[in-house]
Design a protein around this motif. Sequence first.
Motif, mmCIF file in Angstrom:
data_model
loop_
_atom_site.group_PDB
_atom_site.id
_atom_site.type_symbol
_atom_site.label_atom_id
_atom_site.label_comp_id
_atom_site.label_asym_id
_atom_site.label_seq_id
_atom_site.Cartn_x
_atom_site.Cartn_y
_atom_site.Cartn_z
ATOM 1 N N THR A 86 -54.335 12.806 -37.955
ATOM 2 C CA THR A 86 -54.005 12.039 -36.757
ATOM 3 C C THR A 86 -54.763 12.622 -35.567
ATOM 4 N N PRO A 87 -55.359 11.768 -34.751
ATOM 5 C CA PRO A 87 -56.191 12.241 -33.644
ATOM 6 C C PRO A 87 -55.372 12.526 -32.393
ATOM 7 N N ALA A 88 -56.022 13.170 -31.433
ATOM 8 C CA ALA A 88 -55.482 13.203 -30.080
ATOM 9 C C ALA A 88 -55.748 11.830 -29.473
ATOM 10 N N ILE A 89 -54.794 11.295 -28.734
ATOM 11 C CA ILE A 89 -54.847 9.899 -28.309
ATOM 12 C C ILE A 89 -54.836 9.774 -26.796
ATOM 13 N N VAL A 90 -55.753 8.945 -26.296
ATOM 14 C CA VAL A 90 -55.729 8.513 -24.901
ATOM 15 C C VAL A 90 -55.266 7.061 -24.925
ATOM 16 N N ASP A 91 -54.108 6.802 -24.342
ATOM 17 C CA ASP A 91 -53.484 5.476 -24.444
ATOM 18 C C ASP A 91 -53.609 4.725 -23.123
ATOM 19 N N ARG A 92 -54.445 3.682 -23.139
ATOM 20 C CA ARG A 92 -54.534 2.743 -22.026
ATOM 21 C C ARG A 92 -54.362 1.343 -22.620
ATOM 22 N N ALA A 93 -53.251 1.143 -23.290
ATOM 23 C CA ALA A 93 -53.030 -0.080 -24.072
ATOM 24 C C ALA A 93 -53.432 -1.323 -23.274
ATOM 25 N N PRO A 94 -54.192 -2.218 -23.964
ATOM 26 C CA PRO A 94 -54.546 -2.217 -25.374
ATOM 27 C C PRO A 94 -55.742 -1.351 -25.750
ATOM 28 N N VAL A 95 -56.284 -0.584 -24.810
ATOM 29 C CA VAL A 95 -57.388 0.329 -25.119
ATOM 30 C C VAL A 95 -56.798 1.630 -25.655
ATOM 31 N N THR A 96 -57.264 2.049 -26.813
ATOM 32 C CA THR A 96 -56.836 3.312 -27.398
ATOM 33 C C THR A 96 -58.067 4.123 -27.755
ATOM 34 N N ILE A 97 -58.106 5.359 -27.298
ATOM 35 C CA ILE A 97 -59.219 6.252 -27.612
ATOM 36 C C ILE A 97 -58.674 7.384 -28.468
ATOM 37 N N ALA A 98 -59.250 7.563 -29.651
ATOM 38 C CA ALA A 98 -58.790 8.589 -30.585
ATOM 39 C C ALA A 98 -59.857 9.666 -30.727
ATOM 40 N N LYS A 110 -57.243 18.221 -28.318
ATOM 41 C CA LYS A 110 -56.384 18.118 -27.145
ATOM 42 C C LYS A 110 -57.166 18.365 -25.861
ATOM 43 N N ALA A 111 -58.032 19.389 -25.877
ATOM 44 C CA ALA A 111 -58.808 19.710 -24.677
ATOM 45 C C ALA A 111 -59.739 18.559 -24.304
ATOM 46 N N ILE A 112 -60.365 17.943 -25.298
ATOM 47 C CA ILE A 112 -61.248 16.805 -25.032
ATOM 48 C C ILE A 112 -60.430 15.631 -24.493
ATOM 49 N N ARG A 113 -59.263 15.399 -25.100
ATOM 50 C CA ARG A 113 -58.403 14.308 -24.627
ATOM 51 C C ARG A 113 -58.043 14.490 -23.157
ATOM 52 N N GLN A 114 -57.731 15.696 -22.764
ATOM 53 C CA GLN A 114 -57.355 15.939 -21.370
ATOM 54 C C GLN A 114 -58.515 15.632 -20.426
ATOM 55 N N ARG A 115 -59.736 15.945 -20.855
ATOM 56 C CA ARG A 115 -60.911 15.627 -20.026
ATOM 57 C C ARG A 115 -61.090 14.115 -19.910
ATOM 58 N N VAL A 116 -60.954 13.418 -21.037
ATOM 59 C CA VAL A 116 -61.126 11.969 -21.035
ATOM 60 C C VAL A 116 -60.026 11.298 -20.217
ATOM 61 N N GLU A 117 -58.800 11.788 -20.340
ATOM 62 C CA GLU A 117 -57.683 11.248 -19.554
ATOM 63 C C GLU A 117 -58.000 11.254 -18.064
ATOM 64 N N ALA A 118 -58.625 12.336 -17.617
ATOM 65 C CA ALA A 118 -58.917 12.464 -16.193
ATOM 66 C C ALA A 118 -59.996 11.486 -15.736
ATOM 67 N N LEU A 119 -60.834 11.026 -16.676
ATOM 68 C CA LEU A 119 -61.940 10.128 -16.318
ATOM 69 C C LEU A 119 -61.518 8.670 -16.218
ATOM 70 N N LEU A 120 -60.544 8.278 -17.021
ATOM 71 C CA LEU A 120 -60.250 6.848 -17.184
ATOM 72 C C LEU A 120 -59.136 6.397 -16.252
ATOM 73 N N PRO A 121 -59.364 5.310 -15.521
ATOM 74 C CA PRO A 121 -58.319 4.804 -14.614
ATOM 75 C C PRO A 121 -57.118 4.284 -15.387
ATOM 76 N N SER A 122 -55.968 4.320 -14.760
ATOM 77 C CA SER A 122 -54.740 3.883 -15.423
ATOM 78 C C SER A 122 -54.777 2.394 -15.762
ATOM 79 N N ARG A 123 -55.592 1.602 -15.047
ATOM 80 C CA ARG A 123 -55.624 0.150 -15.259
ATOM 81 C C ARG A 123 -56.766 -0.287 -16.197
ATOM 82 N N LEU A 124 -57.286 0.657 -16.975
ATOM 83 C CA LEU A 124 -58.328 0.286 -17.923
ATOM 84 C C LEU A 124 -57.816 -0.758 -18.916
#
Length: 257
Positions: A86-98, A110-124
């Motif tokens: 199971t991957p680390a997940i960035v959830d911007r439903a319906p956009v999911t980044i694993a 987890k560390a990569i997920r945290q970096r990606v989380e900071a890049l992506l707007p909540s309304r993606l």
Amino acid sequence: MHQFPIFLTLAGRPVVLVGDGEAAAAKARLIARAGGRVVPEWQDGARLAFVALADEGEARAAAEALRARGLLVNVVDRPDLCDFTTPAIVDRAPVTIAIGTGGASAGLAKAIRQRVEALLPSRLGALASALHAARGAIRARWPAAADRRRAIDTALAPRGPLDPLDGGAADGVEAWLATDGVLAPVRLETVHLTSADPDDLTLRAARLLGEADHIFHPAATPAAILDRVRADAARHVAAAPPADPPPGLSLWLTPLN
């Protein structure tokens, strides 16, 4: 690529979870988040199973029994016993980044997920939903599939009208459809290859490989370089760059010296 990435629809489906404790609770939350129904043992319709048992012998036996039923099994913290991880997940439903490491390091994922989380707007996710709702209008505006893809690519490009990193992009779909001249022009770029190692690509070259519609390259171009090309790009074995490039972005990959 050591594992094949896939997104499964679990809504309403049973998923077997064997075990208890925090590890099992975490998997139960993940299953429920995806709409699955947690069951403690095999039942008809189950296709996935999670095993969260502390004893390795018990975990192995449970995994083998479930696998004999035809299920794909994940054994928590034991990647050598897993059919999938199971991957680390960035959830911007319906956009999911694993983000997965094949079980090599959950901490790195987890560390990569945290970096990606900071890049992506909540309304993606709202942008994805707006584009889905506009599919009919987009097809009507650009009936030809190639034109449609180029128009969308241009809109979603950095600083484009629908730049995914712009938190307000979801509100701009209607205005984008009403504008003129949104198709990408014919463009030919040259990428000078200096090494067969894709890690030696410049940032510009890596970006172009991910954006190009057409790739023109010598037959001897290393496969590792071509693996960095977007999957749906057309590839053309050629001895020289095209004199008349097709619409959209084309790349000429120079021969290695």
